[in-house]
Write an enzyme that holds these catalytic residues in place. Sequence first.
Site, PDB file in Angstrom:
ATOM      1  N   HIS A 125       0.873  -1.175   0.000  1.00  0.00           N
ATOM      2  CA  HIS A 125       0.000   0.000   0.000  1.00  0.00           C
ATOM      3  C   HIS A 125       0.915   1.233   0.000  1.00  0.00           C
ATOM      4  CE1 HIS A 125      -2.811   2.944   1.786  1.00  0.00           C
ATOM      5  NE2 HIS A 125      -3.790   2.120   1.492  1.00  0.00           N
ATOM      6  N   ASP A 160       3.450  -3.958   7.862  1.00  0.00           N
ATOM      7  CA  ASP A 160       2.138  -3.326   7.712  1.00  0.00           C
ATOM      8  C   ASP A 160       1.100  -4.422   7.952  1.00  0.00           C
ATOM      9  OD1 ASP A 160      -0.301  -2.433   6.819  1.00  0.00           O
ATOM     10  OD2 ASP A 160       0.412  -1.727   4.873  1.00  0.00           O
ATOM     11  N   GLN A 201      -4.089  -5.294   6.988  1.00  0.00           N
ATOM     12  CA  GLN A 201      -5.038  -6.253   6.405  1.00  0.00           C
ATOM     13  C   GLN A 201      -4.969  -7.632   7.044  1.00  0.00           C
ATOM     14  OE1 GLN A 201      -7.402  -5.333   4.476  1.00  0.00           O
ATOM     15  NE2 GLN A 201      -6.634  -3.285   4.006  1.00  0.00           N
ATOM     16  N   LYS A 226     -10.234  -1.270  11.068  1.00  0.00           N
ATOM     17  CA  LYS A 226     -10.473  -2.381  10.142  1.00  0.00           C
ATOM     18  C   LYS A 226     -10.782  -3.665  10.903  1.00  0.00           C
ATOM     19  CE  LYS A 226      -7.172  -0.602   6.710  1.00  0.00           C
ATOM     20  NZ  LYS A 226      -7.950   0.055   5.663  1.00  0.00           N
ATOM     21  N   CYS A 238      -4.760   2.488  -3.608  1.00  0.00           N
ATOM     22  CA  CYS A 238      -3.517   3.037  -3.048  1.00  0.00           C
ATOM     23  C   CYS A 238      -2.372   2.043  -3.187  1.00  0.00           C
ATOM     24  CB  CYS A 238      -3.691   3.460  -1.591  1.00  0.00           C
ATOM     25  SG  CYS A 238      -4.963   4.687  -1.353  1.00  0.00           S
TER      26      CYS A 238
END
Lengths: 153, 426
Positions: free
Chosen positions: B140, B217, B220, B243, B383
């Site tokens: 991302h 990261d 997700q 999220k 993104c």
Amino acid sequence: MKDLDELYQTLILEHNRSPRNFRSIQDATGEAEGRNPLCGDAFNVWVRLDGETIADVSFLGRGCAISKASASMMTAAVRGKSIGEARALFERFREVVTGKALMDEPARAEARKLLGCLSAFSGVSAYPVRVKCATLAWHAMRAALEGGAKSQE
Amino acid sequence: MATVATPHTALRRTPPSGSWDVDRVRADFPVLARVVNGRPLAYLDNAATSQKPRPVIEALTEFYQHGCANVHRGVHALSQEASVAYDAVRERAAQFLNAASPLEIIFTHGTTAGLNLVAQSHGGATLHPGDEILVSVLEHHSNIVPWHLVAQRTGARVRAIPLTPDGDLDLEAFQRMLSERTRIVAVTHASNVLGTVTPLADLARLAHQRGAVVVVDGAQSAPHLPIDVQALECDFFACSPHKMFGPMGVGLLYGRAGLLEAMPPWQGGGGMIESVEIDRSTYAPIPTRFEAGTPPVAEVLGLGAAIDYLAGWDRAAALRHEETLLGYAIERLRQVPGVRLFPSGSVQDRVSVLSFVVDGIHAHDVGQVLDAAGVAVRVGHHCAQPLMQHLGVAATVRASFAPYNALVEVDALVAGVERAREVFAV
């Protein structure tokens, strides 16, 4: 269910499938790129001026049905017009797609006459996020009329 | 994470595997009862943000109705209550990520803020000209651009680990790229476009052999997979509670204590100091050194409620249900002419994120037709422009699932795609 036919009118779908003036112009007097950083869509618009008259105008690029059909119908609408007329047409077009054209009926009829088939984009006003799609190529054309630059809208 | 490619007719008659009760879970999320454009909302944009269960919404309301006060700044009752509750969430968050200590948990404003903090503070203090930062093509923008910024400042260089044709991270290429110049390896745990889960433990082991620091990261992965930062052997792990059924506006950053202690503050202000004179200041110990200014207290308490809410779930059953949804969506979309799924290969090791294009129709137009049918998806470049270039497309349609999604919502998605093909006559 929202009425999609208002947005995707037959004329728009037809121009999306078979865009007019989808080419570059070798001896262009101006070229500009319109890019939507939110979705990555991008069009290049070429103009060839003969004095104050738009002798030829064309575009290439990628985008959604709304942006592509708008670019196609724009080229058909402004060819042969003066720079001032093209700018005025963009202003009126923008009023229609943003829903700001809150005019009385005679004024609306006048606008329809001026815009002609571009009135097909009036459905865009119900979808505020799609206004940028409808005006992307127009911003590029305006920049190309000034000789060319990048425009982000 | 294998998915069973069962014909959908069979799946529709059979309840999801395990004891996952979708209807009961849905009842916890008020927004899921909405009607959009005359149709029941099918919310399939969970990778952008998840919806919030009642306990999370109530935690926010409760704080503002009965307990609003700033933290760590007063002796009055409300401030003390808020401070105690705020600190307690740090402990729960440490357990949630299996950090060795709550001191390793920093509250930020989201994954983006966490990654920028690590890039500016750790990267800014340790990178030198010629040093290399390895990211991957899957990233991302929020795990690319912060590294560009610090690279410009320090003279370091950003390079990208390539992908295999299946959309997996190319470990062999990664090994070849590693050198004594590699200082930071910044990779996603799960792709926000393809759902690909990266082999983090392997990456971390190889990176650590070269003395590089591993920044993850986790935006997700954390909503789907149980996270154990110690087992993953990462040095930093950033994720976004919004999220994972928590509020927007708060982020979680895990950092190894030894590294955090060596890092200078990122932002200066109240709350992060030890003492201040007019021409100099000394800084608080970790983690408060990295929490300048009034923190998002209500949102942190909402995060606490989300962690507690998730503790009431059978996470394994939730994950199995998501795999069922993903497998069913793949199976059904594969049968729609003109639909191209990314990646086309395996569905192993993926979180429930699915990207596709429909030949002859721009992703925005597919999304518009789906919206008219009450189906919420994300369209665009997500993104992740370098990944889009790798895939050779400008934009995709992305459906992303949560455990509250039902098979009928996948049906609505597929029907919407079929409708788009009618509208555009492709």
